[in-house]
Design a protein around this motif. Structure first.
Motif, PDB file in Angstrom:
ATOM      1  N   PRO A  69       5.640   3.542  10.789  1.00  0.00           N
ATOM      2  CA  PRO A  69       4.682   2.439  10.579  1.00  0.00           C
ATOM      3  C   PRO A  69       4.934   1.289  11.547  1.00  0.00           C
ATOM      4  O   PRO A  69       5.321   0.187  11.144  1.00  0.00           O
ATOM      5  CB  PRO A  69       4.932   2.048   9.120  1.00  0.00           C
ATOM      6  CG  PRO A  69       6.368   2.383   8.892  1.00  0.00           C
ATOM      7  CD  PRO A  69       6.627   3.640   9.691  1.00  0.00           C
ATOM      8  N   THR A  72       3.105  -2.149  10.947  1.00  0.00           N
ATOM      9  CA  THR A  72       3.723  -2.965   9.892  1.00  0.00           C
ATOM     10  C   THR A  72       4.952  -3.689  10.433  1.00  0.00           C
ATOM     11  O   THR A  72       5.136  -4.885  10.199  1.00  0.00           O
ATOM     12  CB  THR A  72       4.121  -2.090   8.696  1.00  0.00           C
ATOM     13  OG1 THR A  72       2.946  -1.511   8.121  1.00  0.00           O
ATOM     14  CG2 THR A  72       4.839  -2.899   7.638  1.00  0.00           C
ATOM     15  N   LEU A 160       4.536  -7.081   2.366  1.00  0.00           N
ATOM     16  CA  LEU A 160       4.009  -6.372   3.533  1.00  0.00           C
ATOM     17  C   LEU A 160       4.807  -5.107   3.805  1.00  0.00           C
ATOM     18  O   LEU A 160       4.244  -4.059   4.135  1.00  0.00           O
ATOM     19  CB  LEU A 160       4.044  -7.303   4.746  1.00  0.00           C
ATOM     20  CG  LEU A 160       3.588  -6.715   6.093  1.00  0.00           C
ATOM     21  CD1 LEU A 160       2.182  -6.148   5.991  1.00  0.00           C
ATOM     22  CD2 LEU A 160       3.667  -7.779   7.183  1.00  0.00           C
ATOM     23  N   TRP A 161       6.105  -5.177   3.644  1.00  0.00           N
ATOM     24  CA  TRP A 161       6.980  -4.020   3.854  1.00  0.00           C
ATOM     25  C   TRP A 161       6.661  -2.909   2.852  1.00  0.00           C
ATOM     26  O   TRP A 161       6.545  -1.737   3.217  1.00  0.00           O
ATOM     27  CB  TRP A 161       8.427  -4.457   3.716  1.00  0.00           C
ATOM     28  CG  TRP A 161       9.426  -3.332   3.602  1.00  0.00           C
ATOM     29  CD1 TRP A 161      10.046  -2.901   2.483  1.00  0.00           C
ATOM     30  CD2 TRP A 161       9.908  -2.497   4.657  1.00  0.00           C
ATOM     31  NE1 TRP A 161      10.883  -1.853   2.752  1.00  0.00           N
ATOM     32  CE2 TRP A 161      10.819  -1.582   4.088  1.00  0.00           C
ATOM     33  CE3 TRP A 161       9.649  -2.427   6.015  1.00  0.00           C
ATOM     34  CZ2 TRP A 161      11.483  -0.616   4.841  1.00  0.00           C
ATOM     35  CZ3 TRP A 161      10.322  -1.456   6.773  1.00  0.00           C
ATOM     36  CH2 TRP A 161      11.221  -0.582   6.183  1.00  0.00           C
ATOM     37  N   GLY A 164       2.402  -2.260   3.106  1.00  0.00           N
ATOM     38  CA  GLY A 164       1.898  -1.950   4.440  1.00  0.00           C
ATOM     39  C   GLY A 164       2.208  -0.547   4.907  1.00  0.00           C
ATOM     40  O   GLY A 164       1.355   0.128   5.503  1.00  0.00           O
ATOM     41  N   ARG A 165       3.413  -0.073   4.646  1.00  0.00           N
ATOM     42  CA  ARG A 165       3.780   1.272   5.114  1.00  0.00           C
ATOM     43  C   ARG A 165       2.904   2.347   4.489  1.00  0.00           C
ATOM     44  O   ARG A 165       2.479   3.289   5.174  1.00  0.00           O
ATOM     45  CB  ARG A 165       5.256   1.541   4.789  1.00  0.00           C
ATOM     46  CG  ARG A 165       6.237   0.703   5.592  1.00  0.00           C
ATOM     47  CD  ARG A 165       7.663   0.973   5.166  1.00  0.00           C
ATOM     48  NE  ARG A 165       7.891   0.587   3.780  1.00  0.00           N
ATOM     49  CZ  ARG A 165       8.940   0.981   3.057  1.00  0.00           C
ATOM     50  NH1 ARG A 165       9.838   1.789   3.592  1.00  0.00           N
ATOM     51  NH2 ARG A 165       9.083   0.573   1.814  1.00  0.00           N
ATOM     52  N   GLU A 168      -0.751   1.922   5.941  1.00  0.00           N
ATOM     53  CA  GLU A 168      -0.817   2.331   7.347  1.00  0.00           C
ATOM     54  C   GLU A 168      -0.779   3.846   7.483  1.00  0.00           C
ATOM     55  O   GLU A 168      -1.478   4.430   8.317  1.00  0.00           O
ATOM     56  CB  GLU A 168       0.345   1.709   8.130  1.00  0.00           C
ATOM     57  CG  GLU A 168       0.308   2.060   9.614  1.00  0.00           C
ATOM     58  CD  GLU A 168       1.411   1.381  10.412  1.00  0.00           C
ATOM     59  OE1 GLU A 168       1.558   1.717  11.605  1.00  0.00           O
ATOM     60  OE2 GLU A 168       2.115   0.504   9.862  1.00  0.00           O
ATOM     61  N   TYR A 176      -5.693   0.340  10.166  1.00  0.00           N
ATOM     62  CA  TYR A 176      -4.796  -0.521   9.395  1.00  0.00           C
ATOM     63  C   TYR A 176      -4.713  -1.917  10.010  1.00  0.00           C
ATOM     64  O   TYR A 176      -4.798  -2.924   9.300  1.00  0.00           O
ATOM     65  CB  TYR A 176      -3.411   0.127   9.338  1.00  0.00           C
ATOM     66  CG  TYR A 176      -2.321  -0.749   8.769  1.00  0.00           C
ATOM     67  CD1 TYR A 176      -2.261  -1.018   7.405  1.00  0.00           C
ATOM     68  CD2 TYR A 176      -1.349  -1.290   9.600  1.00  0.00           C
ATOM     69  CE1 TYR A 176      -1.246  -1.808   6.879  1.00  0.00           C
ATOM     70  CE2 TYR A 176      -0.336  -2.084   9.087  1.00  0.00           C
ATOM     71  CZ  TYR A 176      -0.288  -2.336   7.728  1.00  0.00           C
ATOM     72  OH  TYR A 176       0.708  -3.124   7.215  1.00  0.00           O
ATOM     73  N   TYR A 180      -5.901  -5.422   8.267  1.00  0.00           N
ATOM     74  CA  TYR A 180      -5.005  -6.571   8.115  1.00  0.00           C
ATOM     75  C   TYR A 180      -5.654  -7.831   8.677  1.00  0.00           C
ATOM     76  O   TYR A 180      -5.695  -8.877   8.018  1.00  0.00           O
ATOM     77  CB  TYR A 180      -3.687  -6.281   8.827  1.00  0.00           C
ATOM     78  CG  TYR A 180      -2.651  -7.375   8.671  1.00  0.00           C
ATOM     79  CD1 TYR A 180      -1.683  -7.308   7.674  1.00  0.00           C
ATOM     80  CD2 TYR A 180      -2.641  -8.473   9.533  1.00  0.00           C
ATOM     81  CE1 TYR A 180      -0.738  -8.316   7.522  1.00  0.00           C
ATOM     82  CE2 TYR A 180      -1.698  -9.480   9.386  1.00  0.00           C
ATOM     83  CZ  TYR A 180      -0.743  -9.401   8.395  1.00  0.00           C
ATOM     84  OH  TYR A 180       0.175 -10.401   8.246  1.00  0.00           O
ATOM     85  N   LEU A 210      -4.310  -5.906   1.695  1.00  0.00           N
ATOM     86  CA  LEU A 210      -3.614  -4.612   1.682  1.00  0.00           C
ATOM     87  C   LEU A 210      -3.453  -4.107   0.249  1.00  0.00           C
ATOM     88  O   LEU A 210      -3.534  -2.890  -0.004  1.00  0.00           O
ATOM     89  CB  LEU A 210      -2.242  -4.752   2.340  1.00  0.00           C
ATOM     90  CG  LEU A 210      -2.215  -5.126   3.822  1.00  0.00           C
ATOM     91  CD1 LEU A 210      -0.776  -5.149   4.333  1.00  0.00           C
ATOM     92  CD2 LEU A 210      -3.046  -4.159   4.654  1.00  0.00           C
TER      93      LEU A 210
END
Length: 304
Positions: A69, A72, A160-161, A164-165, A168, A176, A180, A210
């Protein structure tokens, strides 16, 4: 009668009698790649890999787990670098934070804007043509001396971590990144429409986008929604609680934008799920957001 000695096509000094079953060239053990029948040479294996279509998710992304990712990671890095700049250079938030319309005097003090300017005061914000604030403000966070301080950045980066992964991996890097950025700008636009006098910073709008995307993706894939519903309930509760020290308008705007974008990706007819069509849809959304900004600017400055 002894057969003439043959050499590997890549290593002429190596004598061999084994041929690639695909191109018929002689190959040594270092160049052999096991195949369903016999062995292939390195070049034939590489050519075969290029001709194999990569598995994609329903939304156009690589199969989850098949790609790192990187978007991200890059977004997290940008947010952290922006925060360092914000700490080192005083006035970064005032210059680049999301701000709709205020009057600023010669000392930098801000005053409520009521549609008129006065000698010694200048209009500042998106209403004065500073459209870049709609995006730059989403990479800044509350400074260390604020009540919430660095925790604002840490909470957003943790979210986000985690989210997001997963998103994405399903959408793919390009979609993605577009999601965002659109969610981030969508949050800023709602701030501008509802509270133009408020300075807003943070990646929260994008993160809420997200979260909405994560919800739509899981629903579209037919997964057990009980855990996902609890997750979204927590996010909505956080939006209410955090309204005391952050921008609920940015959160809600990002949530609605992210949900809308992902719904279009997930539920559009199959014939419309092409890159060109999705790009056109994204362009239409950008135009609509720009139109909202233009209409609100006209209303604030008395141009209508």
């Amino acid at each position: 009668m002894t057969a003439a000695a043959t050499a590997c096509y890549r290593h002429p000094s190596y004598e061999t009698y084994v041929r690639c079953t695909r191109c018929d060239r002689y190959i040594c053990p270092d160049c052999m790649r096991e195949a369903s029948v016999g062995h292939h040479c390195v070049e034939c294996v590489q050519e075969g890999q290029r001709s194999v279509r990569q598995a994609r998710s329903l939304f156009g992304g690589a199969v989850p787990g098949a790609a790192t990712p990187v978007v991200t990671y890059a977004l997290m890095a940008l947010n952290i670098v922006a925060y360092v700049v914000e700490v080192v250079r005083a006035g970064t938030v005032d210059r680049f934070g999301m701000l709709g319309a205020v009057l600023v005097d010669s000392s930098g003090e801000q005053y409520y804007y009521k549609g008129e300017t006065y000698p010694g005061f200048e209009l500042s914000g998106v209403a004065d043509g500073e459209w870049y604030r709609l995006l730059t403000g989403t990479f800044l966070h509350l400074p260390p001396d604020a009540s919430f301080g660095v925790m604002h950045l840490l909470f957003n980066m943790l979210a986000l971590w985690n989210i997001g992964r997963a998103v994405e991996g399903q959408l793919g890097r390009a979609r993605y990144l577009a999601l965002y950025l659109l969610s981030a700008v969508g949050g800023s636009v709602l701030v501008y429409v509802v509270s133009p006098e408020t300075t807003a910073v943070g990646a929260s709008g994008a993160v809420f986008g997200l979260a909405a995307s994560f919800y739509v993706i899981n629903r579209r894939l037919g997964r057990d929604m009980r855990a996902v519903n609890r997750f979204m309930a927590g996010f909505l509760l956080w939006m209410v609680i955090s309204a005391a020290f952050t921008s609920w308008e940015g959160h809600l705007g990002g949530l609605l934008t992210g949900g809308l974008v992902t719904y279009g990706l997930a539920y559009a007819p199959a014939k419309l799920r092409t890159s060109a069509t999705q790009l056109a849809g994204g362009a239409v959304l950008v135009v609509l957001l720009a139109a909202l900004v233009a209409v609100r600017t006209a209303a604030l400055t008395g141009a209508v």
